[in-house]
Design a protein around this motif. Structure first.
Motif, PDB file in Angstrom:
ATOM      1  N   LEU A 197       0.845  -1.188   0.000  1.00  0.00           N
ATOM      2  CA  LEU A 197       0.000   0.000   0.000  1.00  0.00           C
ATOM      3  C   LEU A 197       0.881   1.239   0.000  1.00  0.00           C
ATOM      4  CD1 LEU A 197      -2.719   1.484   0.308  1.00  0.00           C
ATOM      5  CD2 LEU A 197      -2.404   1.301   2.786  1.00  0.00           C
ATOM      6  N   LEU A 198       0.683   2.099  -1.001  1.00  0.00           N
ATOM      7  CA  LEU A 198       1.349   3.394  -1.050  1.00  0.00           C
ATOM      8  C   LEU A 198       0.286   4.487  -1.063  1.00  0.00           C
ATOM      9  CD1 LEU A 198       4.219   2.888  -3.674  1.00  0.00           C
ATOM     10  CD2 LEU A 198       4.361   2.738  -1.173  1.00  0.00           C
ATOM     11  N   ALA A 199       0.598   5.581  -0.387  1.00  0.00           N
ATOM     12  CA  ALA A 199      -0.287   6.740  -0.343  1.00  0.00           C
ATOM     13  C   ALA A 199       0.413   7.903  -1.032  1.00  0.00           C
ATOM     14  CB  ALA A 199      -0.617   7.095   1.108  1.00  0.00           C
ATOM     15  N   HIS A 200      -0.356   8.673  -1.809  1.00  0.00           N
ATOM     16  CA  HIS A 200       0.199   9.818  -2.537  1.00  0.00           C
ATOM     17  C   HIS A 200       0.243  11.053  -1.652  1.00  0.00           C
ATOM     18  CE1 HIS A 200       0.015  13.329  -5.302  1.00  0.00           C
ATOM     19  NE2 HIS A 200       1.039  12.664  -5.813  1.00  0.00           N
ATOM     20  N   ALA A 201       1.430  11.629  -1.511  1.00  0.00           N
ATOM     21  CA  ALA A 201       1.599  12.849  -0.721  1.00  0.00           C
ATOM     22  C   ALA A 201       1.080  14.036  -1.537  1.00  0.00           C
ATOM     23  CB  ALA A 201       3.060  13.043  -0.346  1.00  0.00           C
ATOM     24  N   VAL A 238      -4.120   5.168  10.487  1.00  0.00           N
ATOM     25  CA  VAL A 238      -5.510   5.617  10.567  1.00  0.00           C
ATOM     26  C   VAL A 238      -5.645   7.028  10.010  1.00  0.00           C
ATOM     27  CG1 VAL A 238      -7.379   6.251  12.147  1.00  0.00           C
ATOM     28  CG2 VAL A 238      -6.172   4.089  12.456  1.00  0.00           C
ATOM     29  N   GLU A 239      -4.743   7.935  10.411  1.00  0.00           N
ATOM     30  CA  GLU A 239      -4.827   9.325   9.958  1.00  0.00           C
ATOM     31  C   GLU A 239      -4.661   9.453   8.448  1.00  0.00           C
ATOM     32  OE1 GLU A 239      -1.928  11.598  12.125  1.00  0.00           O
ATOM     33  OE2 GLU A 239      -3.061  11.526  14.001  1.00  0.00           O
ATOM     34  N   GLU A 240      -3.772   8.640   7.858  1.00  0.00           N
ATOM     35  CA  GLU A 240      -3.430   8.801   6.442  1.00  0.00           C
ATOM     36  C   GLU A 240      -4.242   7.924   5.500  1.00  0.00           C
ATOM     37  OE1 GLU A 240       0.840   8.560   6.011  1.00  0.00           O
ATOM     38  OE2 GLU A 240       1.146  10.272   7.364  1.00  0.00           O
ATOM     39  N   THR A 241      -4.926   6.891   6.042  1.00  0.00           N
ATOM     40  CA  THR A 241      -5.686   5.986   5.168  1.00  0.00           C
ATOM     41  C   THR A 241      -7.083   5.663   5.687  1.00  0.00           C
ATOM     42  OG1 THR A 241      -5.018   3.924   6.250  1.00  0.00           O
ATOM     43  CG2 THR A 241      -3.530   4.794   4.544  1.00  0.00           C
ATOM     44  N   GLY A 242      -7.314   5.822   6.987  1.00  0.00           N
ATOM     45  CA  GLY A 242      -8.566   5.388   7.589  1.00  0.00           C
ATOM     46  C   GLY A 242      -8.568   3.914   7.955  1.00  0.00           C
ATOM     47  N   ILE A 243      -7.470   3.210   7.679  1.00  0.00           N
ATOM     48  CA  ILE A 243      -7.378   1.774   7.990  1.00  0.00           C
ATOM     49  C   ILE A 243      -6.778   1.605   9.383  1.00  0.00           C
ATOM     50  CG2 ILE A 243      -6.323  -0.424   7.346  1.00  0.00           C
ATOM     51  CD1 ILE A 243      -6.245   0.629   4.421  1.00  0.00           C
ATOM     52  N   ASP A 244      -7.496   0.889  10.245  1.00  0.00           N
ATOM     53  CA  ASP A 244      -7.032   0.639  11.614  1.00  0.00           C
ATOM     54  C   ASP A 244      -6.569  -0.811  11.715  1.00  0.00           C
ATOM     55  OD1 ASP A 244      -6.474   0.643  14.292  1.00  0.00           O
ATOM     56  OD2 ASP A 244      -8.523   1.028  14.951  1.00  0.00           O
ATOM     57  N   VAL A 245      -5.255  -1.004  11.676  1.00  0.00           N
ATOM     58  CA  VAL A 245      -4.678  -2.348  11.768  1.00  0.00           C
ATOM     59  C   VAL A 245      -4.424  -2.645  13.245  1.00  0.00           C
ATOM     60  CG1 VAL A 245      -2.789  -3.852  11.054  1.00  0.00           C
ATOM     61  CG2 VAL A 245      -3.567  -2.026   9.522  1.00  0.00           C
ATOM     62  N   MET A 246      -5.111  -3.647  13.757  1.00  0.00           N
ATOM     63  CA  MET A 246      -4.963  -4.005  15.170  1.00  0.00           C
ATOM     64  C   MET A 246      -3.509  -4.383  15.475  1.00  0.00           C
ATOM     65  SD  MET A 246      -7.932  -3.324  16.145  1.00  0.00           S
ATOM     66  CE  MET A 246      -7.596  -3.688  17.851  1.00  0.00           C
ATOM     67  N   ALA A 247      -3.042  -3.975  16.636  1.00  0.00           N
ATOM     68  CA  ALA A 247      -1.651  -4.219  17.032  1.00  0.00           C
ATOM     69  C   ALA A 247      -1.305  -5.704  16.989  1.00  0.00           C
ATOM     70  CB  ALA A 247      -1.401  -3.643  18.422  1.00  0.00           C
ATOM     71  N   ASP A 261      15.421   7.795  10.600  1.00  0.00           N
ATOM     72  CA  ASP A 261      15.307   6.339  10.571  1.00  0.00           C
ATOM     73  C   ASP A 261      13.823   5.991  10.527  1.00  0.00           C
ATOM     74  OD1 ASP A 261      18.041   5.993  10.757  1.00  0.00           O
ATOM     75  OD2 ASP A 261      18.037   5.348  12.855  1.00  0.00           O
ATOM     76  N   LEU A 262      13.532   4.772  10.089  1.00  0.00           N
ATOM     77  CA  LEU A 262      12.158   4.271  10.095  1.00  0.00           C
ATOM     78  C   LEU A 262      12.057   3.097  11.048  1.00  0.00           C
ATOM     79  CD1 LEU A 262      11.180   4.133   6.299  1.00  0.00           C
ATOM     80  CD2 LEU A 262      10.872   6.008   7.922  1.00  0.00           C
ATOM     81  N   HIS A 263      11.022   3.084  11.865  1.00  0.00           N
ATOM     82  CA  HIS A 263      10.676   1.891  12.645  1.00  0.00           C
ATOM     83  C   HIS A 263       9.414   1.340  11.998  1.00  0.00           C
ATOM     84  CE1 HIS A 263      10.988  -0.501  16.474  1.00  0.00           C
ATOM     85  NE2 HIS A 263       9.952  -1.010  15.832  1.00  0.00           N
ATOM     86  N   LEU A 264       9.557   0.163  11.388  1.00  0.00           N
ATOM     87  CA  LEU A 264       8.470  -0.366  10.563  1.00  0.00           C
ATOM     88  C   LEU A 264       7.839  -1.616  11.148  1.00  0.00           C
ATOM     89  CD1 LEU A 264      10.034   0.088   7.017  1.00  0.00           C
ATOM     90  CD2 LEU A 264       8.413   1.579   8.208  1.00  0.00           C
ATOM     91  N   PHE A 265       6.563  -1.737  10.861  1.00  0.00           N
ATOM     92  CA  PHE A 265       5.765  -2.903  11.196  1.00  0.00           C
ATOM     93  C   PHE A 265       5.146  -3.389   9.896  1.00  0.00           C
ATOM     94  CE2 PHE A 265       6.118  -0.180  14.810  1.00  0.00           C
ATOM     95  CZ  PHE A 265       6.340  -1.042  15.868  1.00  0.00           C
ATOM     96  N   ALA A 266       4.773  -4.647   9.840  1.00  0.00           N
ATOM     97  CA  ALA A 266       4.155  -5.182   8.635  1.00  0.00           C
ATOM     98  C   ALA A 266       2.888  -5.934   8.995  1.00  0.00           C
ATOM     99  CB  ALA A 266       5.114  -6.123   7.905  1.00  0.00           C
ATOM    100  N   ALA A 267       1.964  -5.962   8.031  1.00  0.00           N
ATOM    101  CA  ALA A 267       0.735  -6.730   8.185  1.00  0.00           C
ATOM    102  C   ALA A 267       0.213  -7.103   6.810  1.00  0.00           C
ATOM    103  CB  ALA A 267      -0.325  -5.940   8.945  1.00  0.00           C
ATOM    104  N   ARG A 268      -0.558  -8.155   6.781  1.00  0.00           N
ATOM    105  CA  ARG A 268      -1.274  -8.556   5.571  1.00  0.00           C
ATOM    106  C   ARG A 268      -2.655  -7.917   5.637  1.00  0.00           C
ATOM    107  NH1 ARG A 268       0.807 -10.805   1.258  1.00  0.00           N
ATOM    108  NH2 ARG A 268       1.840 -12.376   2.495  1.00  0.00           N
ATOM    109  N   ALA A 269      -3.046  -7.254   4.574  1.00  0.00           N
ATOM    110  CA  ALA A 269      -4.361  -6.615   4.545  1.00  0.00           C
ATOM    111  C   ALA A 269      -5.455  -7.674   4.642  1.00  0.00           C
ATOM    112  CB  ALA A 269      -4.527  -5.810   3.260  1.00  0.00           C
ATOM    113  N   SER A 270      -6.466  -7.377   5.435  1.00  0.00           N
ATOM    114  CA  SER A 270      -7.628  -8.266   5.519  1.00  0.00           C
ATOM    115  C   SER A 270      -8.576  -7.924   4.374  1.00  0.00           C
ATOM    116  CB  SER A 270      -8.314  -8.104   6.876  1.00  0.00           C
ATOM    117  OG  SER A 270      -8.734  -6.770   7.056  1.00  0.00           O
ATOM    118  N   ALA A 271      -9.540  -8.787   4.139  1.00  0.00           N
ATOM    119  CA  ALA A 271     -10.452  -8.628   2.997  1.00  0.00           C
ATOM    120  C   ALA A 271     -11.147  -7.270   2.998  1.00  0.00           C
ATOM    121  CB  ALA A 271     -11.491  -9.750   3.000  1.00  0.00           C
ATOM    122  N   ASP A 272     -11.510  -6.768   4.185  1.00  0.00           N
ATOM    123  CA  ASP A 272     -12.230  -5.498   4.253  1.00  0.00           C
ATOM    124  C   ASP A 272     -11.311  -4.280   4.127  1.00  0.00           C
ATOM    125  OD1 ASP A 272     -11.123  -6.056   6.765  1.00  0.00           O
ATOM    126  OD2 ASP A 272     -12.637  -4.864   7.805  1.00  0.00           O
TER     127      ASP A 272
END
Length: 149
Positions: free
Chosen positions: A20-24, A52-61, A77-88
């Protein structure tokens, strides 16, 4: 501490391994949802709030995999987390950005992000900044993440 800014974000992959990429707004750059933490926030809280602020998607911790901290730019530096998008979460027409900033020309408050796309790893370089492209090319393989997530 090395004095660098740390930006926290989420690398969200769809079932095909696209990121997922968001356009600035007002730029030609696309980015992963990320940003600096607020006082008292943990890195995971910052990453989730930015998403949530930039996409409206709330990925549970509980769905997030902590990828750790990466050198990004001289000043950040970046501190990154990853997740697989759910169907919704796959329908990006539902995305909304509530994070606003003043437009340079007239000070009108506009969304930080104004479009979203699922991007194949091989196409990231056509959209993202050099720094993000380099990170995915050298240190954080999206293909490897897709296999292990």
């Amino acid at each position: 501490m090395n004095g660098k800014i740390v930006s926290c974000g989420i690398v969200l992959l769809d079932p095909e391994g696209r990121v997922l990429l968001a356009h600035a707004t007002g730029t030609n750059h696309w980015d992963i949802p990320k940003g600096q933490g607020e006082p008292g926030e943990t890195q995971v809280q910052s990453a989730r709030r930015e998403m949530v602020e930039e996409t409206g998607i709330d990925v549970m911790a509980s769905r997030l995999v902590d990828l750790g901290r990466y050198a990004y730019r001289r000043d950040k530096d970046l501190h990154l987390f990853a997740a697989r998008a759910s169907a919704d979460e796959l329908d990006l027409s539902r995305c909304v950005c509530v994070s606003l900033f003043p437009r340079r020309e007239d000070g009108v408050m506009i969304p930080e992000m104004d479009a979203w796309r699922w991007t194949a790893p091989r196409d990231v370089e056509h959209y993202a900044s050099r720094s993000l492209t380099r990170l995915f090319d050298t240190t954080l393989s999206l293909a490897e993440l897709h296999r292990t997530l």
